[in-house]
Enzyme design. Structure first.
Site, PDB file in Angstrom:
ATOM      1  N   GLY A 227      75.904   2.405  40.698  1.00  0.00           N
ATOM      2  CA  GLY A 227      76.437   3.656  40.179  1.00  0.00           C
ATOM      3  C   GLY A 227      77.395   3.425  39.035  1.00  0.00           C
ATOM      4  N   PRO A 269      72.903  -3.042  40.561  1.00  0.00           N
ATOM      5  CG  PRO A 269      73.930  -4.286  38.878  1.00  0.00           C
ATOM      6  CD  PRO A 269      73.453  -4.364  40.294  1.00  0.00           C
ATOM      7  N   GLY A 270      71.277  -0.889  38.192  1.00  0.00           N
ATOM      8  CA  GLY A 270      70.096  -0.705  37.364  1.00  0.00           C
ATOM      9  C   GLY A 270      70.545  -0.344  35.965  1.00  0.00           C
ATOM     10  NE  ARG A 307      68.354   8.903  32.090  1.00  0.00           N
ATOM     11  CZ  ARG A 307      69.553   8.941  31.553  1.00  0.00           C
ATOM     12  NH1 ARG A 307      69.689   8.966  30.244  1.00  0.00           N
ATOM     13  NH2 ARG A 307      70.620   8.961  32.315  1.00  0.00           N
ATOM     14  CB  CYS A 337      52.408  23.053  24.855  1.00  0.00           C
ATOM     15  SG  CYS A 337      51.558  22.385  23.426  1.00  0.00           S
ATOM     16  CD  GLU A 338      56.733  22.420  29.909  1.00  0.00           C
ATOM     17  OE1 GLU A 338      57.643  22.459  30.714  1.00  0.00           O
ATOM     18  OE2 GLU A 338      55.536  22.320  30.223  1.00  0.00           O
TER      19      GLU A 338
HETATM   20  C1  LIG Z   1      68.788   3.822  42.030  1.00  0.00           C
HETATM   21  C2  LIG Z   1      69.435   2.868  42.933  1.00  0.00           C
HETATM   22  C3  LIG Z   1      70.272   1.862  42.407  1.00  0.00           C
HETATM   23  C4  LIG Z   1      70.600   1.735  40.942  1.00  0.00           C
HETATM   24  O1  LIG Z   1      71.463   2.741  40.466  1.00  0.00           O
HETATM   25  P1  LIG Z   1      72.036   2.702  38.974  1.00  0.00           P
HETATM   26  O2  LIG Z   1      72.831   3.928  38.838  1.00  0.00           O
HETATM   27  O3  LIG Z   1      70.866   2.661  38.045  1.00  0.00           O
HETATM   28  O4  LIG Z   1      72.824   1.454  38.822  1.00  0.00           O
HETATM   29  C5  LIG Z   1      70.800   0.971  43.307  1.00  0.00           C
HETATM   30  N1  LIG Z   1      70.537   1.046  44.626  1.00  0.00           N
HETATM   31  C6  LIG Z   1      69.752   1.992  45.166  1.00  0.00           C
HETATM   32  C7  LIG Z   1      69.497   2.009  46.621  1.00  0.00           C
HETATM   33  C8  LIG Z   1      69.175   2.931  44.338  1.00  0.00           C
HETATM   34  O5  LIG Z   1      68.406   3.895  44.870  1.00  0.00           O
END
Ligand SMILES: *Cc1c(COP(=O)(O)O)cnc(C)c1O
Length: 421
Positions: A227, A269-270, A307, A337-338
């Site tokens: 997060g 983290p993603g 997004r 087309c919206e």
């Molecule tokens: C989506 C997710 C993440 C990654 O969240 P980010 O906000 O992209 O860092 C980590 N753990 C779980 C279980 C998730 O579903």
């Protein structure tokens, strides 16, 4: 991407306009140097020998990106059995993969067990079924600490109304299930959702997790999820990783001392690792002046980057074909087309038809959320690594679109049959 003597440049001096020429538009481009610097920053902030970072691959799941993270020493966070399988194909060992599903069937979880990955369970019903089927398979338990650490309500998942995790108020029942089945709990987990702004709230959640963790005696790790917020605009605040790192590290060390054993500290983290590593290039097809607005219509849409339309995400947009001269204000829209708006009232250097625009923060939740809506092909993906560009996904073709479809021949008319004879 950065400006260097009035030209936009990528890692190693690579020219994004040259890549647009070579691979065509629309195009996703990712820089490994940015992923690595974010990975290193996190590793430095949480300076513990037993730190494990598991890249959350739902943000950007290209197999070459997974291989790159593997080469950095990262593990993998997955939320579906498909992601688990791609992770294994990318070369992660089962023990390097943690699987955190939500509302999946016990059958899918059984598949994860047969593949040998770490399993993270987030509801009591599945925990009970799991305990009966696999009493000796170690599990991780996802706790909901009921905190709201900030950010968009559509992406917050740790609060009281969230469908994720087992409420920490239900810990006594977790113990009953674990004890009755003779299960082994190896990890405690929380993931509070995207965009942590308030570190103190996050730390309150961590305290709850420590409290729950202290009641389980066989732990190997505590997983604080993710997060971490990244900046989208110049004036944006981001999660202060360094401050959070200092606080969590000292608190975690103290916890391990009380617990009597050193545990692994995990994060997943993603967005933090890949958001800023990506740009998305589109070509302007039409500049259209209406009574009230100047639109720049581009060769892409919400099918490629949803997004902004999905949750009002802000992506900075620049005209990389022209870095000098006067600026004008545009509303950048797609070809779907919206209503399909990427950005409203954006000031950038004057746009001519044919110019290339670049969207920032296009590494996370962009390609992975794309679709074939309007029967459009999904874009190609290119990885820039040590000054070289590598195609890591080709642009789709009509064949790709039709690959899974079955064209019934029972609807042929007599005329069709005549003409096909
Ligand atoms: C989506 C997710 C993440 C990654 O969240 P980010 O906000 O992209 O860092 C980590 N753990 C779980 C279980 C998730 O579903």
């Amino acid at each position: 991407m950065h400006l260097d003597q009035n030209k936009y440049r990528l890692e190693g001096g690579v020219d994004p306009l040259a890549l647009a020429d070579k691979y065509g538009c629309p195009l996703y481009i990712y820089e490994t140097a940015v992923m690595k610097s974010q990975f290193d920053r996190l590793s430095r902030a949480f300076a513990l020998p037993s730190l494990k970072i598991n890249y959350a691959c739902k943000a950007l799941n290209n197999i070459s990106v997974l291989r790159f993270f593997k080469s950095l020493g990262s593990g993998l966070d997955t939320v579906s059995i498909e992601e688990v399988r791609i992770g294994l194909l990318a070369g992660f060992t089962p023990s390097e993969i943690i699987y955190t599903p939500n509302c999946v069937s016990i059958d899918e979880i059984s598949e994860a067990v047969s593949l040998g990955v770490k399993v993270n369970i987030d509801n009591l019903s599945i925990l009970e079924q799991f305990g009966e089927l696999y009493p000796s398979y170690p599990v991780c338990i996802r706790i909901n600490p009921h905190i709201l650490a900030g950010g968009n309500t559509k992406i917050s998942v740790g609060h009281i109304d969230s469908k994720f995790g087992i409420s920490f108020h239900q810990t006594p029942h977790i113990h009953r299930i674990v004890k009755t089945n003779g299960m082994k709990v190896e990890g405690i987990h929380m993931h509070t959702g995207s965009d942590i702004l308030d570190i103190d709230v996050f730390l309150q959640g961590a305290e709850i997790l420590f409290q729950v963790a202290s009641e389980f005696k066989d732990l190997a790790y505590i997983d604080f999820g993710s997060g971490f917020k990244v900046p989208y605009k110049e004036e944006d605040i981001e999660t202060d990783i360094e401050e959070l790192g200092e606080k969590i590290t000292s608190r975690f060390t103290r916890f391990c001392k009380d617990y009597g054993r050193n545990l692994t500290l995990m994060f997943e983290p993603g967005k933090f690792l890949v958001s800023q590593a990506g740009i998305f290039l589109v070509r302007v097809n039409v500049v259209k002046q209406t009574t009230s607005t100047v639109f720049a219509g581009v060769d892409s849409g919400l099918n490629h980057l949803i997004r902004p339309m999905l949750y009002d995400a802000y992506h900075k947009i620049v005209n990389i074909s022209k870095t000098e001269g006067r600026s004008r204000i545009y509303t950048v829209v797609g070809y779907i087309c919206e209503t399909d708006t990427f950005g409203v009232n954006r000031k950038m250097t004057e746009i001519h038809e044919g110019d290339i625009l670049a969207f920032y923060n296009a590494g996370a939740y962009c390609y992975t959320m794309s679709s074939n809506y309007n029967s459009r092909f999904r874009p190609a993906e290119v990885l820039v690594h040590e000054g070289k560009d590598y195609l890591i996904r080709h642009r789709e073709t009509l064949e790709d679109l039709l690959k899974t479809q079955i064209a019934l021949d029972i609807f042929q008319t007599d005329d069709d049959q005549q003409s096909s004879k």
